[in-house]
Design a protein around this motif. Structure first.
Motif, PDB file in Angstrom:
ATOM      1  N   VAL A  21     -20.952 -46.443  94.885  1.00  0.00           N
ATOM      2  CA  VAL A  21     -22.201 -45.838  94.426  1.00  0.00           C
ATOM      3  C   VAL A  21     -23.185 -45.907  95.583  1.00  0.00           C
ATOM      4  O   VAL A  21     -23.452 -46.991  96.107  1.00  0.00           O
ATOM      5  CB  VAL A  21     -22.764 -46.581  93.200  1.00  0.00           C
ATOM      6  CG1 VAL A  21     -24.099 -45.981  92.770  1.00  0.00           C
ATOM      7  CG2 VAL A  21     -21.767 -46.556  92.052  1.00  0.00           C
ATOM      8  N   ASP A  22     -23.700 -44.760  96.000  1.00  0.00           N
ATOM      9  CA  ASP A  22     -24.610 -44.711  97.141  1.00  0.00           C
ATOM     10  C   ASP A  22     -25.932 -44.050  96.763  1.00  0.00           C
ATOM     11  O   ASP A  22     -25.947 -42.914  96.272  1.00  0.00           O
ATOM     12  CB  ASP A  22     -23.975 -43.933  98.302  1.00  0.00           C
ATOM     13  CG  ASP A  22     -22.800 -44.679  98.921  1.00  0.00           C
ATOM     14  OD1 ASP A  22     -22.952 -45.878  99.213  1.00  0.00           O
ATOM     15  OD2 ASP A  22     -21.734 -44.063  99.100  1.00  0.00           O
ATOM     16  N   ASP A  23     -27.022 -44.792  96.982  1.00  0.00           N
ATOM     17  CA  ASP A  23     -28.379 -44.284  96.791  1.00  0.00           C
ATOM     18  C   ASP A  23     -28.562 -43.610  95.424  1.00  0.00           C
ATOM     19  O   ASP A  23     -29.127 -42.520  95.323  1.00  0.00           O
ATOM     20  CB  ASP A  23     -28.721 -43.309  97.924  1.00  0.00           C
ATOM     21  CG  ASP A  23     -30.218 -43.073  98.046  1.00  0.00           C
ATOM     22  OD1 ASP A  23     -30.995 -43.945  97.632  1.00  0.00           O
ATOM     23  OD2 ASP A  23     -30.601 -41.994  98.546  1.00  0.00           O
ATOM     24  N   LEU A  24     -28.094 -44.272  94.384  1.00  0.00           N
ATOM     25  CA  LEU A  24     -28.179 -43.723  93.033  1.00  0.00           C
ATOM     26  C   LEU A  24     -29.618 -43.734  92.530  1.00  0.00           C
ATOM     27  O   LEU A  24     -30.311 -44.749  92.595  1.00  0.00           O
ATOM     28  CB  LEU A  24     -27.306 -44.539  92.079  1.00  0.00           C
ATOM     29  CG  LEU A  24     -27.338 -44.129  90.598  1.00  0.00           C
ATOM     30  CD1 LEU A  24     -26.678 -42.774  90.396  1.00  0.00           C
ATOM     31  CD2 LEU A  24     -26.660 -45.194  89.732  1.00  0.00           C
ATOM     32  N   ARG A  45     -33.677 -46.607  91.184  1.00  0.00           N
ATOM     33  CA  ARG A  45     -34.247 -46.107  92.432  1.00  0.00           C
ATOM     34  C   ARG A  45     -33.426 -46.592  93.633  1.00  0.00           C
ATOM     35  O   ARG A  45     -33.583 -47.698  94.108  1.00  0.00           O
ATOM     36  CB  ARG A  45     -35.696 -46.581  92.575  1.00  0.00           C
ATOM     37  CG  ARG A  45     -36.588 -46.180  91.400  1.00  0.00           C
ATOM     38  CD  ARG A  45     -38.026 -46.630  91.597  1.00  0.00           C
ATOM     39  NE  ARG A  45     -38.143 -48.073  91.608  1.00  0.00           N
ATOM     40  CZ  ARG A  45     -38.990 -48.740  92.389  1.00  0.00           C
ATOM     41  NH1 ARG A  45     -39.769 -48.100  93.244  1.00  0.00           N
ATOM     42  NH2 ARG A  45     -39.061 -50.056  92.331  1.00  0.00           N
ATOM     43  N   GLY A  46     -32.492 -45.759  94.057  1.00  0.00           N
ATOM     44  CA  GLY A  46     -31.768 -46.028  95.291  1.00  0.00           C
ATOM     45  C   GLY A  46     -30.782 -47.171  95.234  1.00  0.00           C
ATOM     46  O   GLY A  46     -30.676 -47.954  96.191  1.00  0.00           O
ATOM     47  N   VAL A  47     -30.034 -47.290  94.151  1.00  0.00           N
ATOM     48  CA  VAL A  47     -29.060 -48.376  94.006  1.00  0.00           C
ATOM     49  C   VAL A  47     -27.739 -47.999  94.679  1.00  0.00           C
ATOM     50  O   VAL A  47     -27.216 -46.902  94.470  1.00  0.00           O
ATOM     51  CB  VAL A  47     -28.811 -48.701  92.515  1.00  0.00           C
ATOM     52  CG1 VAL A  47     -27.600 -49.611  92.346  1.00  0.00           C
ATOM     53  CG2 VAL A  47     -30.042 -49.350  91.916  1.00  0.00           C
ATOM     54  N   SER A  48     -27.214 -48.917  95.468  1.00  0.00           N
ATOM     55  CA  SER A  48     -25.901 -48.739  96.095  1.00  0.00           C
ATOM     56  C   SER A  48     -25.040 -49.965  95.785  1.00  0.00           C
ATOM     57  O   SER A  48     -25.543 -51.097  95.812  1.00  0.00           O
ATOM     58  CB  SER A  48     -26.024 -48.577  97.614  1.00  0.00           C
ATOM     59  OG  SER A  48     -26.757 -47.414  97.951  1.00  0.00           O
ATOM     60  N   LEU A  49     -23.781 -49.729  95.474  1.00  0.00           N
ATOM     61  CA  LEU A  49     -22.858 -50.844  95.229  1.00  0.00           C
ATOM     62  C   LEU A  49     -21.427 -50.396  95.475  1.00  0.00           C
ATOM     63  O   LEU A  49     -21.107 -49.211  95.394  1.00  0.00           O
ATOM     64  CB  LEU A  49     -23.019 -51.403  93.819  1.00  0.00           C
ATOM     65  CG  LEU A  49     -22.594 -50.546  92.613  1.00  0.00           C
ATOM     66  CD1 LEU A  49     -21.155 -50.856  92.216  1.00  0.00           C
ATOM     67  CD2 LEU A  49     -23.502 -50.788  91.421  1.00  0.00           C
ATOM     68  N   GLY A  86     -29.317 -38.557  90.888  1.00  0.00           N
ATOM     69  CA  GLY A  86     -29.175 -38.228  92.296  1.00  0.00           C
ATOM     70  C   GLY A  86     -28.305 -39.249  92.996  1.00  0.00           C
ATOM     71  O   GLY A  86     -27.928 -40.273  92.420  1.00  0.00           O
ATOM     72  N   GLY A  87     -27.971 -39.003  94.250  1.00  0.00           N
ATOM     73  CA  GLY A  87     -27.082 -39.885  94.982  1.00  0.00           C
ATOM     74  C   GLY A  87     -25.638 -39.514  94.740  1.00  0.00           C
ATOM     75  O   GLY A  87     -25.323 -38.382  94.353  1.00  0.00           O
ATOM     76  N   SER A  88     -24.737 -40.452  94.958  1.00  0.00           N
ATOM     77  CA  SER A  88     -23.311 -40.160  94.773  1.00  0.00           C
ATOM     78  C   SER A  88     -22.603 -41.311  94.066  1.00  0.00           C
ATOM     79  O   SER A  88     -22.972 -42.476  94.225  1.00  0.00           O
ATOM     80  CB  SER A  88     -22.636 -39.894  96.126  1.00  0.00           C
ATOM     81  OG  SER A  88     -22.567 -41.070  96.902  1.00  0.00           O
ATOM     82  N   PRO A 109     -40.779 -53.590 100.601  1.00  0.00           N
ATOM     83  CA  PRO A 109     -39.729 -54.164 101.444  1.00  0.00           C
ATOM     84  C   PRO A 109     -38.402 -53.438 101.243  1.00  0.00           C
ATOM     85  O   PRO A 109     -38.130 -52.903 100.156  1.00  0.00           O
ATOM     86  CB  PRO A 109     -39.632 -55.607 100.947  1.00  0.00           C
ATOM     87  CG  PRO A 109     -40.068 -55.528  99.520  1.00  0.00           C
ATOM     88  CD  PRO A 109     -41.108 -54.455  99.458  1.00  0.00           C
ATOM     89  N   ARG A 110     -37.600 -53.397 102.267  1.00  0.00           N
ATOM     90  CA  ARG A 110     -36.279 -52.787 102.190  1.00  0.00           C
ATOM     91  C   ARG A 110     -35.199 -53.865 102.117  1.00  0.00           C
ATOM     92  O   ARG A 110     -35.399 -54.974 102.606  1.00  0.00           O
ATOM     93  CB  ARG A 110     -36.031 -51.888 103.401  1.00  0.00           C
ATOM     94  CG  ARG A 110     -36.952 -50.682 103.471  1.00  0.00           C
ATOM     95  CD  ARG A 110     -36.555 -49.766 104.612  1.00  0.00           C
ATOM     96  NE  ARG A 110     -37.383 -48.574 104.664  1.00  0.00           N
ATOM     97  CZ  ARG A 110     -37.201 -47.583 105.528  1.00  0.00           C
ATOM     98  NH1 ARG A 110     -36.224 -47.670 106.439  1.00  0.00           N
ATOM     99  NH2 ARG A 110     -37.985 -46.522 105.500  1.00  0.00           N
ATOM    100  N   LEU A 111     -34.070 -53.519 101.534  1.00  0.00           N
ATOM    101  CA  LEU A 111     -32.949 -54.450 101.459  1.00  0.00           C
ATOM    102  C   LEU A 111     -32.427 -54.695 102.873  1.00  0.00           C
ATOM    103  O   LEU A 111     -32.036 -53.764 103.576  1.00  0.00           O
ATOM    104  CB  LEU A 111     -31.848 -53.858 100.577  1.00  0.00           C
ATOM    105  CG  LEU A 111     -30.800 -54.820 100.016  1.00  0.00           C
ATOM    106  CD1 LEU A 111     -31.445 -55.822  99.057  1.00  0.00           C
ATOM    107  CD2 LEU A 111     -29.707 -54.047  99.278  1.00  0.00           C
ATOM    108  N   ALA A 112     -32.468 -55.957 103.295  1.00  0.00           N
ATOM    109  CA  ALA A 112     -32.076 -56.300 104.665  1.00  0.00           C
ATOM    110  C   ALA A 112     -31.361 -57.643 104.666  1.00  0.00           C
ATOM    111  O   ALA A 112     -31.383 -58.387 103.676  1.00  0.00           O
ATOM    112  CB  ALA A 112     -33.309 -56.362 105.564  1.00  0.00           C
ATOM    113  N   THR A 113     -30.728 -57.952 105.767  1.00  0.00           N
ATOM    114  CA  THR A 113     -29.989 -59.208 105.896  1.00  0.00           C
ATOM    115  C   THR A 113     -30.920 -60.397 105.676  1.00  0.00           C
ATOM    116  O   THR A 113     -31.986 -60.494 106.284  1.00  0.00           O
ATOM    117  CB  THR A 113     -29.339 -59.319 107.282  1.00  0.00           C
ATOM    118  OG1 THR A 113     -28.438 -58.230 107.456  1.00  0.00           O
ATOM    119  CG2 THR A 113     -28.590 -60.629 107.428  1.00  0.00           C
TER     120      THR A 113
END
Length: 330
Positions: free
Chosen positions: A7-10, A25-29, A65-67, A303-307
């Motif tokens: 799942v990318d940028d859902l 909003r923009g979930v990826s897994l 939206g997304g894939s 904030p963005r998801l980051a390491t």
């Protein structure tokens, strides 16, 4: 290598009376074959909507939206026939309310054998025999007789066992369990999770466990995604998330779980305020108003998801570090 589920940028929004509300909003897994992934967060965080989007079960008012790709195939491009063939055979879902998940007008045997006949091509007699085996496997006594009962004759825990049997009947590659223990007492919750654990282990089935209870998820899953206000705010291996959470929201969820060490407090810590409902301003951290560590930048920049650690990610301007969590009750 292609994951079982990608799942990318859902994004998911709902339109009602001309107003659009963003739920995801923009979930990826990613879920690998045989892997167990937990999605955790308070009510309204977008967990169930994400699960329903993967299954293509959202209403017509939803805009996606997304894939979403399953075994390399574009799920959002599936037509009705392809969806009908895919659901049950390759992917299945256990819904959160066992009292309403089964059709009250159909016998349990009819509901359990439907998928067996459609997806596995079994005859009526063979499907019934397999249904008896499945009911016995999930711990329903006198399964041959109980197949002819209607759902109202089963308790909530027994109905959830039937729902799990239906989900596992065709040995799908992925089972999504959406709050499968919510309406059950603690003892039955443990039995249902043990059953889900046994079946997914037996059939090497990948699992997504959706829950508001981080303790439940941490006892079952290899990896955890923490969601808040429709976004993933922390992600990583279960041991890392539980031992050393980076996001204040994850920390707060863990603090609300009873500990095995020391005396229990009179009142468990609670997260102040309420989660946001509806659209969240994109120029700030959605958790800022409830966060004890919030700074001015948290209200002016999202904030963005980051390491955040060797194997974890967090969406936080000031990630926590080094405050290891005492063992939680699982």
């Amino acid at each position: 290598m292609t994951a079982l589920l990608e799942v990318d940028d859902l994004t998911v929004g709902f339109t009602r009376d001309g107003t659009r509300t963003a739920a995801v909003r923009g979930v990826s897994l990613r879920v690998e074959a045989g892997e167990r992934v937990g999605i955790v967060g308070e009510s309204g965080s977008g967990k169930s909507v994400t699960a329903q989007a993967v299954m293509r079960l959202l209403p017509a008012t939803a805009t996606v939206g997304g894939s979403i790709r399953f075994a390399g195939q574009d799920v959002l491009a599936y037509d009705a026939d392809r969806l009908a063939a895919w659901r049950g055979a390759d992917i299945a879902m256990v819904f959160q309310d066992p009292m309403s998940s089964l059709n009250p007008l159909l016998r349990v045997g009819t509901q359990l054998t439907e998928g067996l006949r459609r997806h596995r091509g079994l005859s009526k007699a063979d499907a019934r025999a397999e249904a008896v085996r499945l009911l016995k496997l999930v711990g329903i006594a006198d399964p041959d007789r109980r197949l002819d009962d209607y759902p109202h004759a089963f308790s909530g825990g027994m109905r959830q066992r039937v729902c799990i049997a239906i989900a596992a009947a065709c040995t799908p590659k992925l089972i999504i369990a959406d709050e499968p223990t919510t309406a059950l007492d603690v003892t039955v919750q443990a039995q249902v999770l043990d059953l889900l654990d046994e079946l997914t282990e037996r059939y090497a089935t990948a699992t997504i466990l959706v829950s508001h209870d981080l303790g439940v998820v941490s006892s079952f899953c290899d990896r955890i995604l923490v969601m808040y206000a429709g976004q993933v705010v922390e992600a990583g291996p279960t041991d890392d998330i539980v031992a050393d959470p980076a996001h204040p929201y994850t920390r707060a969820l863990l603090d609300s779980i009873p500990r095995l060490d020391g005396e229990l407090p009179r009142r468990l810590p609670a997260i102040p305020g309420s989660p946001p409902f509806g659209d969240v301003p994109t120029g700030s951290c959605a958790f800022a108003d409830r966060c004890a560590h919030a700074q001015p930048v948290c209200r002016s920049e999202a904030p963005r998801l980051a390491t955040a650690g060797p194997r974890t990610q967090a969406a936080c301007h000031f990630p926590l570090a080094g405050a290891r969590t005492p063992e939680v009750v699982r």
